[in-house]
Structure formats: C-alpha cells, structure tokens
Scaffold this motif. Structure first.
Motif, PDB file in Angstrom:
ATOM      1  N   THR A 136      57.775  46.217  50.940  1.00  0.00           N
ATOM      2  CA  THR A 136      57.636  47.173  49.839  1.00  0.00           C
ATOM      3  C   THR A 136      58.968  47.710  49.344  1.00  0.00           C
ATOM      4  O   THR A 136      59.010  48.439  48.362  1.00  0.00           O
ATOM      5  CB  THR A 136      56.747  48.365  50.254  1.00  0.00           C
ATOM      6  N   THR A 137      60.060  47.351  50.018  1.00  0.00           N
ATOM      7  CA  THR A 137      61.351  47.885  49.613  1.00  0.00           C
ATOM      8  C   THR A 137      61.782  47.345  48.249  1.00  0.00           C
ATOM      9  O   THR A 137      61.473  46.206  47.891  1.00  0.00           O
ATOM     10  CB  THR A 137      62.437  47.554  50.654  1.00  0.00           C
ATOM     11  N   THR A 138      62.482  48.160  47.513  1.00  0.00           N
ATOM     12  CA  THR A 138      63.057  47.728  46.231  1.00  0.00           C
ATOM     13  C   THR A 138      64.546  47.471  46.373  1.00  0.00           C
ATOM     14  O   THR A 138      65.190  47.014  45.433  1.00  0.00           O
ATOM     15  CB  THR A 138      62.837  48.809  45.152  1.00  0.00           C
ATOM     16  N   SER A 147      59.842  37.247  37.691  1.00  0.00           N
ATOM     17  CA  SER A 147      58.870  38.343  37.714  1.00  0.00           C
ATOM     18  C   SER A 147      57.463  37.791  37.506  1.00  0.00           C
ATOM     19  O   SER A 147      57.268  36.724  36.908  1.00  0.00           O
ATOM     20  CB  SER A 147      59.193  39.360  36.617  1.00  0.00           C
ATOM     21  N   LEU A 207      51.233  45.473  41.220  1.00  0.00           N
ATOM     22  CA  LEU A 207      51.115  46.795  41.831  1.00  0.00           C
ATOM     23  C   LEU A 207      52.205  47.076  42.853  1.00  0.00           C
ATOM     24  O   LEU A 207      52.358  48.214  43.294  1.00  0.00           O
ATOM     25  CB  LEU A 207      49.749  46.926  42.503  1.00  0.00           C
ATOM     26  N   LEU A 208      52.951  46.052  43.249  1.00  0.00           N
ATOM     27  CA  LEU A 208      53.951  46.226  44.294  1.00  0.00           C
ATOM     28  C   LEU A 208      55.273  46.718  43.726  1.00  0.00           C
ATOM     29  O   LEU A 208      55.700  46.288  42.642  1.00  0.00           O
ATOM     30  CB  LEU A 208      54.185  44.908  45.037  1.00  0.00           C
ATOM     31  N   PRO A 209      55.947  47.620  44.434  1.00  0.00           N
ATOM     32  CA  PRO A 209      57.249  48.103  43.960  1.00  0.00           C
ATOM     33  C   PRO A 209      58.369  47.088  44.171  1.00  0.00           C
ATOM     34  O   PRO A 209      59.449  47.237  43.609  1.00  0.00           O
ATOM     35  CB  PRO A 209      57.490  49.349  44.819  1.00  0.00           C
ATOM     36  N   ARG A 210      58.115  46.059  44.957  1.00  0.00           N
ATOM     37  CA  ARG A 210      59.121  45.049  45.277  1.00  0.00           C
ATOM     38  C   ARG A 210      59.588  44.358  43.995  1.00  0.00           C
ATOM     39  O   ARG A 210      58.780  43.858  43.200  1.00  0.00           O
ATOM     40  CB  ARG A 210      58.526  44.037  46.242  1.00  0.00           C
ATOM     41  N   THR A 211      60.891  44.302  43.782  1.00  0.00           N
ATOM     42  CA  THR A 211      61.432  43.718  42.556  1.00  0.00           C
ATOM     43  C   THR A 211      61.760  42.234  42.703  1.00  0.00           C
ATOM     44  O   THR A 211      61.876  41.530  41.708  1.00  0.00           O
ATOM     45  CB  THR A 211      62.720  44.455  42.137  1.00  0.00           C
TER      46      THR A 211
END
Length: 434
Positions: free
Chosen positions: A274-276, A286, A359-363
C-alpha cells in the motif's frame, strides 16, 4: 402416462465428458507451455526475487531474514518443491508456472462451461484466453502471478456454478477455498474474493428490499427466490472463514504456530503493498492504460548471435484484447437492457479484478497486473460473439484471427524462437511498446 426422468447415469454423463475434456486440455496445454521453457538458462526479470526466496525455503535452518517478505509464501513454496524435484536450474524454476498455466486453462474451461452450458463456447474461451498472449508469457517465468491466476479462475468457476444452484453452499465453499489459496500466492487474489462477496451482498440487499423485475424470467441476473437456504452464517463460513483458514495455513511452514509472527508478516505485506513511496520503473504503467496495451513490460531482450535476439515481452494480443473492449459494451447492454445473467457475471469477473486497482494508493503498477481481467475477457468475448442472432461462424473466425496474432508475436514472446532486428521493428507498432 409415463413421465421421463433422467437416470443417475444420465446425470453423470455430462460430468464425465467435462472431466475427460478438462484432462485433454490440461495435457495439451502442459506440453505446449513446456516447449523451450528452459530458455534462457539464467534467471531473468523478477525471477531474481522469487527463486532465491524459494531456495531459502529449502534450507534446513533459516539463514538470515526471510527473502521477499512483501508477498505471501504459497507460490514460492510451490517453486521450492519444484526445485527440490527437478533441480536448481531453469526447469526447476519454471516448471510450476507451466503446470499452473495449464491448470488455469482448465479453470477457464470449467468457468465457461458453467456460464454457457456449451462445450463449443467453453473451448473457444480457452483458445481466446491462450491466444491473448499474457497467460502464455506468464506461464513460462518463475513469478507469482500465474499461481494466483489459476486459483482465482477456479474460484470464479466454482462461484459461477454455485450462482445457478438453489443450494450453492458447496460451490461457494470451494470458491472461498480457491480464493484463499490465490491470496496466499499474491494479495491481488483478494479482488476475486471481494467480487464474489459483493455479488452475494447485492443479491441479498435486493431480496431484502423485495425487489422484483417486471416480466421476470429464468435468465434474469437477479431473482427474489435465489438461494433460499443460503444464510448469513453460510456466507461467513464460505467466503470469510474458509478463505482465511486456507490463507493463514500457508504461513505455518515458515512461522510455525507463532501467532505474533504471522500477524507481523501480514503487517509487512500490507505496508509494502500500500505504500506510495516507491521509485519509478522503466516499464511502469497506470491501470487505465492496461486494456489499451499502451505500455508492455520487457522481461528479456538480449543478443544471442549475429542479428539474433532472445526476446520476451509481456504484451497482450491486440487482435484479442482490443476487440474485448467492444465486447464489454455489448455485455453491458445485455446486463442493463436484457437483465441477462451471463452478461452480469462476465462483467463482474472482468471489472472486479481490474477496477480494484483504482482503489489502491500504490502508484507503481505494471501491465501484468491486468492478467486476471485479460483472461476473463475471454468470457466477455464469447458472450458477445455468441449472443442471439450472431452467426455461428463469427466466434471461430475471431478465434482464428486471435491465433494469427499470437503466432505473429511469438518471436518476441518466446525466447527459444528468437527474433531478428527487422522482425522486432516490424512487430513494435508503437514507440511506447519499446
């Protein structure tokens, strides 16, 4: 008056036929996926992460910190067993991927058979899933995705079978088990499990609101009498407790029965996924771009001779996956206007595993995250190409076109085939593909 009824042997006959066809599919797919699988004879792309982690699992005593802790252990455990059986070399590393790629195609067959109740459509779905190219490439590399995909597809097949039953308990329990094992390979397996739960919740909410369709018929995706004996306790057991038990059991060989260590392992996986704060990557892309095949991932490109290159690109077959976007519109129309059950299910199991990435914050993302949705796109295509009024030849003409595209791309998807620079330049239609 004599009332005809199906004998037990008559009921068993379709199941026996399906089992025989599934076995034939498995054997053929298994052989095809193993062709040239030991090329290259060294670790490539993300194998450098997962094979060392699998090797570590074979040590009698754990030496140092656990490698690759950002993913659950099941897929790496399977690779470790293969290394133990076949040796620490290319075949040992990659054999499980070919095995689970073949199993994934069997699961596609079972899912399509449950959907369409047609051997012809089920076989077409298998061929389209294979010719989309993504499954082929991922079945020949020691990564985690093909393991998660196979379990996800079995979960989907079981859920679709149960969806049609008055008593779906056993089928939904199998779906939960398979989804739990998918999560134990990679957390993206949660997306299929969440899709199953969401479908059940929507059905139960509509039943609670006493919703009824005008002019209801047996093909409606929702019926107020669906699953009369499937209660909340059954939902919790089938789609929560069974998946959780299957998932957590895979951590016991690593951590024993240490509850605190297993919980810490989950915390680490969650933090990493979940880390960005992740650096960019040459082949990152993307999620909105994946269906359009904008940015593939090059797993391998190296010179092996005079104007000869070994190349492996993870790129979907445009002749299959671009038309799938049109098929999605057809399925959407079938669901909204026609209330068609098949349209609803193919849309759910395409959009669920795909849109969850939004929905995931992962970039940091890669096009191989699209693999589950790209595979279930074969269901969408078969639905659209065989809808009422469509000529029978249309489906097989499309399969033939997909096959042609698959063959054309083999020089850059199978390293043992190889490519010249001229062929490479001809196949790379867009600058973003390089």
């Amino acid at each position: 008056m004599i009332i005809a009824s199906k004998s037990p042997s008559g009921l068993r006959r379709p199941a026996m036929r399906a089992a025989v066809v599934a076995a034939i599919i498995f054997v053929i797919a298994h052989v095809v996926l193993l062709l040239g699988i030991t090329t290259p004879d060294k670790l490539y792309f993300d194998e450098v992460h997962y094979v060392p982690a699998a090797r570590q699992m074979l040590l009698p005593v754990l030496d140092g910190p656990i490698l690759n802790p950002m993913h659950p252990p099941l897929a790496k455990q399977i690779i470790a067993l293969s290394i133990k059986a076949f040796g620490d070399g290319p075949l040992g590393w990659r054999y499980p991927a070919a095995l689970f790629g073949a199993l994934a195609l069997v699961a596609v067959y079972l899912g399509a058979l449950a959907l369409f109740a047609s051997q012809e459509r089920a076989v077409a779905a298998i061929l389209l899933a294979f010719f989309n190219q993504m499954l082929f490439v991922q079945s020949r590399i020691a990564m985690l995705d093909i393991f998660a995909l196979a379990f996800c597809l079995f979960a989907i097949a079981a859920f679709i079978h149960g969806f049609r039953q008055a008593r779906p308990h056993a089928a939904f329990a199998l779906a939960g088990l398979a989804a739990g094992l998918a999560c134990a390979c990679k957390w993206s397996g949660l997306f299929v499990l969440a899709t199953c739960v969401a479908i059940v919740v929507v059905i139960r909410l509509m039943q609670g609101w006493r919703t009824r369709f005008a002019d209801a018929n047996a093909e409606d995706w929702y019926r107020p009498d669906l699953w009369p004996d499937f209660r909340l306790s059954h939902v919790i057991v089938c789609l929560v407790l069974i998946p959780a038990a299957a998932y957590l059991a895979t951590f016991v060989p690593l951590y024993g029965l240490s509850f605190s260590d297993i919980i810490e392992a989950q915390r680490r996986i969650f933090a990493d996924n979940t880390t960005t704060a992740i650096a960019g990557h040459t082949y990152m892309s993307s999620w909105p771009s994946w269906p359009f095949l904008v940015r593939p991932v090059w797993y391998l490109f190296e010179k092996v001779g005079d104007d000869r290159f070994a190349a492996i690109v993870f790129l979907g077959n445009p002749l299959v996956l671009w038309p799938a976007l049109i098929a999605l519109i057809v399925a959407l129309q079938g669901w909204i206007v026609g209330r068609n059950r098949d349209a609803f299910l193919v849309l759910a199991f395409y959009l669920g595993p795909y849109l969850a990435w939004a929905l995931l914050p992962r970039t940091l993302g890669f096009s191989y995250y699209y693999l589950p949705a790209a595979t279930t796109a074969s269901f969408v295509l078969v639905y659209a190409l065989t809808r009422k009024g469509a000529p029978r030849w249309l489906l097989w003409a499309f399969v033939a076109v997909g096959c042609a595209g698959f063959i054309a791309m083999l020089p850059v998807t199978a390293a043992f085939v190889g490519t010249s620079m001229a062929t490479f330049n001809r196949l790379m239609l867009f600058q973003s593909w390089i």
